[in-house]
Design a protein around this motif. Structure first.
Motif, PDB file in Angstrom:
ATOM      1  N   ARG A  42      19.809  24.589  10.529  1.00 14.68           N
ATOM      2  CA  ARG A  42      18.550  24.791  11.256  1.00 14.68           C
ATOM      3  C   ARG A  42      17.524  25.378  10.305  1.00 14.68           C
ATOM      4  NH1 ARG A  42      17.951  22.295  15.720  1.00 14.68           N
ATOM      5  NH2 ARG A  42      16.757  23.967  16.718  1.00 14.68           N
ATOM      6  N   ALA A  43      17.283  24.699   9.205  1.00 12.01           N
ATOM      7  CA  ALA A  43      16.415  25.245   8.156  1.00 12.01           C
ATOM      8  C   ALA A  43      15.019  25.564   8.674  1.00 12.01           C
ATOM      9  CB  ALA A  43      16.338  24.266   6.986  1.00 12.01           C
ATOM     10  N   SER A  44      14.490  24.725   9.571  1.00 13.45           N
ATOM     11  CA  SER A  44      13.135  24.964  10.081  1.00 13.45           C
ATOM     12  C   SER A  44      13.143  25.509  11.500  1.00 13.45           C
ATOM     13  CB  SER A  44      12.315  23.670  10.044  1.00 13.45           C
ATOM     14  OG  SER A  44      12.831  22.726  10.972  1.00 13.45           O
ATOM     15  N   GLY A  45      14.310  26.032  11.938  1.00 16.74           N
ATOM     16  CA  GLY A  45      14.389  26.609  13.271  1.00 16.74           C
ATOM     17  C   GLY A  45      14.128  25.579  14.357  1.00 16.74           C
ATOM     18  N   ASP A  46      13.338  25.962  15.343  1.00 19.34           N
ATOM     19  CA  ASP A  46      13.009  25.080  16.465  1.00 19.34           C
ATOM     20  C   ASP A  46      11.635  24.437  16.321  1.00 19.34           C
ATOM     21  OD1 ASP A  46      15.423  25.649  17.819  1.00 19.34           O
ATOM     22  OD2 ASP A  46      14.579  27.520  18.596  1.00 19.34           O
ATOM     23  N   THR A  47      11.101  24.418  15.123  1.00 20.03           N
ATOM     24  CA  THR A  47       9.768  23.855  14.925  1.00 20.03           C
ATOM     25  C   THR A  47       9.761  22.350  15.180  1.00 20.03           C
ATOM     26  OG1 THR A  47      10.190  23.527  12.560  1.00 20.03           O
ATOM     27  CG2 THR A  47       9.197  25.619  13.219  1.00 20.03           C
ATOM     28  N   ILE A  48       8.605  21.831  15.520  1.00 19.53           N
ATOM     29  CA  ILE A  48       8.401  20.411  15.803  1.00 19.53           C
ATOM     30  C   ILE A  48       7.557  19.803  14.697  1.00 19.53           C
ATOM     31  CG2 ILE A  48       7.506  18.727  17.460  1.00 19.53           C
ATOM     32  CD1 ILE A  48       9.914  20.304  18.443  1.00 19.53           C
ATOM     33  N   SER A  49       7.889  18.590  14.318  1.00 20.75           N
ATOM     34  CA  SER A  49       7.135  17.941  13.240  1.00 20.75           C
ATOM     35  C   SER A  49       5.710  17.627  13.681  1.00 20.75           C
ATOM     36  CB  SER A  49       7.836  16.645  12.808  1.00 20.75           C
ATOM     37  OG  SER A  49       7.852  15.709  13.863  1.00 20.75           O
ATOM     38  N   ASP A  50       4.816  17.729  12.750  1.00 18.25           N
ATOM     39  CA  ASP A  50       3.402  17.426  12.979  1.00 18.25           C
ATOM     40  C   ASP A  50       3.002  16.401  11.928  1.00 18.25           C
ATOM     41  OD1 ASP A  50       0.710  17.387  13.529  1.00 18.25           O
ATOM     42  OD2 ASP A  50       0.287  19.283  12.512  1.00 18.25           O
ATOM     43  N   VAL A  51       3.119  15.132  12.271  1.00 14.94           N
ATOM     44  CA  VAL A  51       2.957  14.063  11.293  1.00 14.94           C
ATOM     45  C   VAL A  51       1.651  13.318  11.521  1.00 14.94           C
ATOM     46  CG1 VAL A  51       3.913  11.879  10.462  1.00 14.94           C
ATOM     47  CG2 VAL A  51       5.429  13.776  10.996  1.00 14.94           C
ATOM     48  N   LEU A  52       0.936  13.096  10.429  1.00 11.20           N
ATOM     49  CA  LEU A  52      -0.282  12.279  10.465  1.00 11.20           C
ATOM     50  C   LEU A  52      -0.028  11.001   9.680  1.00 11.20           C
ATOM     51  CD1 LEU A  52      -3.073  14.960   9.823  1.00 11.20           C
ATOM     52  CD2 LEU A  52      -2.391  13.941  12.008  1.00 11.20           C
ATOM     53  N   ILE A  61       6.457  27.944  10.669  1.00 10.50           N
ATOM     54  CA  ILE A  61       6.421  27.728   9.226  1.00 10.50           C
ATOM     55  C   ILE A  61       4.994  27.934   8.751  1.00 10.50           C
ATOM     56  CG2 ILE A  61       6.607  25.970   7.418  1.00 10.50           C
ATOM     57  CD1 ILE A  61       8.945  24.797   8.831  1.00 10.50           C
ATOM     58  N   GLN A  62       4.825  28.840   7.802  1.00 11.61           N
ATOM     59  CA  GLN A  62       3.490  29.057   7.228  1.00 11.61           C
ATOM     60  C   GLN A  62       3.182  27.870   6.327  1.00 11.61           C
ATOM     61  OE1 GLN A  62       1.843  31.770   8.425  1.00 11.61           O
ATOM     62  NE2 GLN A  62       3.697  31.963   9.656  1.00 11.61           N
ATOM     63  N   ALA A  63       2.525  26.870   6.895  1.00  7.40           N
ATOM     64  CA  ALA A  63       2.521  25.560   6.251  1.00  7.40           C
ATOM     65  C   ALA A  63       1.140  25.074   5.845  1.00  7.40           C
ATOM     66  CB  ALA A  63       3.159  24.543   7.186  1.00  7.40           C
ATOM     67  N   GLN A  64       1.206  24.063   4.980  1.00  7.62           N
ATOM     68  CA  GLN A  64       0.034  23.293   4.614  1.00  7.62           C
ATOM     69  C   GLN A  64       0.408  21.822   4.756  1.00  7.62           C
ATOM     70  OE1 GLN A  64      -0.458  24.668   0.604  1.00  7.62           O
ATOM     71  NE2 GLN A  64       0.950  23.171  -0.245  1.00  7.62           N
ATOM     72  N   ARG A  65      -0.573  20.934   4.588  1.00 10.98           N
ATOM     73  CA  ARG A  65      -0.306  19.509   4.737  1.00 10.98           C
ATOM     74  C   ARG A  65       0.245  18.946   3.433  1.00 10.98           C
ATOM     75  NH1 ARG A  65       0.643  17.079   9.151  1.00 10.98           N
ATOM     76  NH2 ARG A  65      -1.149  18.135  10.087  1.00 10.98           N
ATOM     77  N   GLU A  66       1.413  18.307   3.521  1.00  9.12           N
ATOM     78  CA  GLU A  66       2.056  17.683   2.370  1.00  9.12           C
ATOM     79  C   GLU A  66       2.095  16.176   2.620  1.00  9.12           C
ATOM     80  OE1 GLU A  66       4.098  17.990  -1.382  1.00  9.12           O
ATOM     81  OE2 GLU A  66       3.330  19.631  -0.150  1.00  9.12           O
ATOM     82  N   TRP A  67       1.530  15.397   1.686  1.00 11.29           N
ATOM     83  CA  TRP A  67       1.483  13.944   1.869  1.00 11.29           C
ATOM     84  C   TRP A  67       2.624  13.274   1.116  1.00 11.29           C
ATOM     85  CZ3 TRP A  67      -1.588  11.694   5.388  1.00 11.29           C
ATOM     86  CH2 TRP A  67      -2.662  12.439   5.863  1.00 11.29           C
ATOM     87  N   LEU A  68       3.368  12.451   1.834  1.00  8.94           N
ATOM     88  CA  LEU A  68       4.470  11.698   1.248  1.00  8.94           C
ATOM     89  C   LEU A  68       4.097  10.226   1.158  1.00  8.94           C
ATOM     90  CD1 LEU A  68       7.512  13.198   3.208  1.00  8.94           C
ATOM     91  CD2 LEU A  68       6.713  13.812   0.926  1.00  8.94           C
TER      92      LEU A  68
END
Length: 660
Positions: A451-461, A652-659
């Motif tokens: 559970r590396a990111s816990g219960d977080t939900i993906s936010d995909v653009l 998650i203290q996050a920023q946008r990462e583009w793949l």
């Protein structure tokens, strides 16, 4: 021959197979009906066979060329005195009309769900067909190996000879349980002495001592499992047992991607192999046969207690392979029963292992009966790259998780996929291909192991440039990568267990028996051993996983110290756990002192990332030039970062990462 079907009226065609004998030409009629008003019919499930070998049949007074296997199926299924209503994809769908195929394919789930009976045609009879069927049914009845058709009971002469050997072994080695145990300990001491300079009570070389030691161990193992050496246990394998197993396991029917829905959706499934037939219900429970008989029928001691059984190992391997084939069928049925027509995509990825189809788009379209959301409208004119990319994005958006990224294999794909897209034609389990190592995303007690990111939900653009923007951050960088650990249990191609573990110990520049601290807590030694099994233990008997315990770590250390011994000490669960964790992965160290395992191909300078909605960390690589995007390298086990350690206030203290 084909009238236009109305998509709005949900029209399909039913094939009426006209009566006749097996050797008469096939004649049938097509009738258009609506899914909203269906007659009783049976649906055919089969392999098309060699597309270059065609046979003419008569349909609505027209000649239609079909494959030889379909012609054989129709001949054997035809009734002598009455017509038979069937649904057969190659005939009921106009295969030359891509538009019709695109809207008929989504109907297939409903077609197989509403059939009165699915007829699974396994092909024409071979020399071992009846024996293969009888063996499969015997496993379904939970019989012991010596009760299956692969074995025969020993003759009186064979039985007497076997008893003489067994009695002599018993008298010499263990006339009583206590003396037998004393002999076991003495053998252990003799072997250790032979390795050193101590005086030994035996003149035999270490290999002979090791063999005797294993025989005694086998005896005690069999005693503990209540295995009695008698006329039943002394059952001799049929020399043709491998051919019998192959007749079942190598049947091309079982490798079709389409059978996942065709034998799971119907209320009733009848397997037809030439003149033989039986219902699928007869095979229920076969998937558990291996686990139930692991400590008796499949016990390694039998080859020593039955030394006259020269074919024993071959027969045991054949039986285990047949049981594994049946287990995959059972797993698919179990998974489907739990999820109905709304299957979890990762479950689908697991049960598609070893399945094939002629059109690569069907690796997605062949699952629509169980997961219609993957492609709401199939398009056989669309590029494969688009079909796979769209299906991957749909899974991410539907589940709110990024776990599908663990199945991305862009560097091995022939379709030019983005690095984050799953190649649906490729397996996710261990085989000879380096891109087929088992994913970290196994289940433990109904949930994912990590559970590396816990219960977080993906936010995909999603982007029009086939790139996606994920929410996450880079928490470390790979600084060093070790040698690759491959092929431990293959035919001598690769390093041994001792060499691999020794190589990794040197890579970390530590003596493995020290208490040097690890950066996230505990000792580096503990972190090392937990990393070697990715902190999970595979129980082969039940085919389940659990988190590694302190005792498991201690057992791993003991195994490593004794690994030079030809006397086997490694419990099966540790061997399986090490193999599944290390195959086609390599050890790395990060800039901040973390250690972990990542897929072969990871390089120094790669980024360790945690994304919202991802149960495991991922490795990415900068695209270079002026592009700020990164390419996905693959999933990673990073010790100390697998259970939500980087989550702050459930976010998650996050920023946008583009793949890309």
């Amino acid at each position: 021959m084909y009238d236009k079907l109305s998509q709005e009226a949900r029209e399909i065609r039913i094939l009426f197979l006209l009566s006749g004998d097996v050797d008469e030409d096939i004649s049938c009629k097509l009738v258009t009906v609506s899914l909203d008003n269906l007659p009783d019919y049976e649906a055919l499930s089969y392999t098309w066979g060699d597309p270059t070998v065609k046979v003419p049949i008569r349909v609505n007074e027209n000649i239609l060329q079909v494959t030889a296997n379909l012609d054989n199926a129709l001949r054997h299924l035809r009734r002598r005195d009455e017509k038979r209503a069937l649904w057969v994809d190659a005939i009921c769908i106009n295969q030359d009309d891509l538009e019709e195929k695109s809207y008929q394919i989504p109907f297939m789930g409903e077609i197989y769900s509403r059939t009165t009976n699915c007829l699974a045609w396994l092909g024409l009879e071979t020399a071992y067909t009846k024996q293969a069927i009888a063996t499969a049914l015997a496993l379904g009845e939970d019989k012991h190996y010596y009760e299956t058709p692969l074995y025969r009971v020993a003759t009186n002469e064979e039985y007497v000879a076997q008893m003489e050997i067994t009695n002599r072994m018993t008298a010499e080695l263990y006339p009583s349980l206590a003396s037998g145990w004393d002999r076991l300990l003495q053998l252990r001491r003799d072997f250790d002495a032979k390795k050193g300079t101590k005086q030994t009570t035996s003149s035999a070389d270490p290999s002979e001592i090791a063999r005797e030691y294993k025989m005694v161990m086998a005896f005690f193992q069999c005693c503990s499992d209540s295995i009695i050496v008698n006329e039943k246990a002394i059952a001799y394998p049929d020399p043709a047992s491998l051919e019998v197993s192959e007749a079942w396991c190598s049947n091309p029917y079982w490798s079709r991607i389409w059978i996942l829905q065709e034998i799971n959706l119907p209320r009733k499934v009848t397997l037809v192999w030439s003149e033989s037939s039986f219902t699928m219900d007869k095979l229920r429970g076969t998937g558990l046969w291996t686990s139930r008989h692991q400590r008796c029928c499949l016990n390694e001691g039998h080859e020593y207690l039955n030394p006259l059984n020269s074919n024993y190992l071959s027969a045991k391997a054949a039986l285990a392979r047949l049981a594994e084939s049946l287990q995959r069928i059972e797993q698919a049925r179990t998974i489907f029963a739990a999820g109905g027509s709304d299957q979890h995509p990762l479950s689908l990825k697991h049960i598609t292992h070893g399945r094939f189809c002629s059109n690569p788009r069907d690796y997605v379209y062949g699952l629509l009966g169980m997961a219609s959301y993957l492609a709401p409208k199939p398009d056989y004119s669309a590029p494969v790259r688009q079909v796979y990319t769209d299906a991957t994005l749909v899974v991410i958006q539907r589940t709110g998780k990024l776990n599908i990224l663990s199945f991305a294999r862009d560097r091995f794909s022939e379709y030019g996929l983005p690095s984050w897209a799953s190649d649906w034609s490729r397996s996710n389990e261990v085989n000879a291909n380096p891109d087929a190592n088992p994913t970290l995303l196994v289940f433990m007690n109904g949930t994912h192991a990590y559970r590396a990111s816990g219960d977080t939900i993906s936010d995909v653009l999603p982007s029009s440039m086939e790139r996606i923007g994920v929410s996450g951050f880079r928490f470390d960088t790979v600084s060093e990568v070790s040698e690759v650990a491959m092929g431990w249990y293959d035919d001598g191609d690769g390093k041994t267990v001792t060499e691999v573990l020794g190589c990794y110990g040197k890579f970390l520049d530590i003596p493995l028996n020290t208490s040097r601290p690890y950066i996230t807590g505990g000792t580096l030694e503990d972190a090392f051993w937990r990393t070697m099994v990715v902190d999970r233990i595979h129980e082969p008997i039940t085919s389940t996983y659990r988190r590694a315990t302190t005792k498991d770590v201690q057992d791993l250390k003991l195994w490593q110290k004794q690994s030079e011994s030809p006397i086997p000490h490694a419990p099966e669960h540790l061997k399986y756990s090490l193999e599944s964790a290390l195959r086609h992965r390599c050890l790395f160290r990060s800039t901040n002192g973390l250690i972990g395992l990542a897929r072969v191909g990871v390089q120094a300078g790669d980024l360790l990332c945690l994304f919202s909605g991802a149960d495991v960390p991922y490795v990415t690589r900068e695209a270079g030039n002026t592009d700020t995007a990164t390419r996905l390298v693959g999933e990673a086990y990073v010790h100390g970062r697998m259970y939500g350690e980087l989550i702050i206030d459930s976010k998650i203290q996050a920023q946008r990462e583009w793949l890309i």
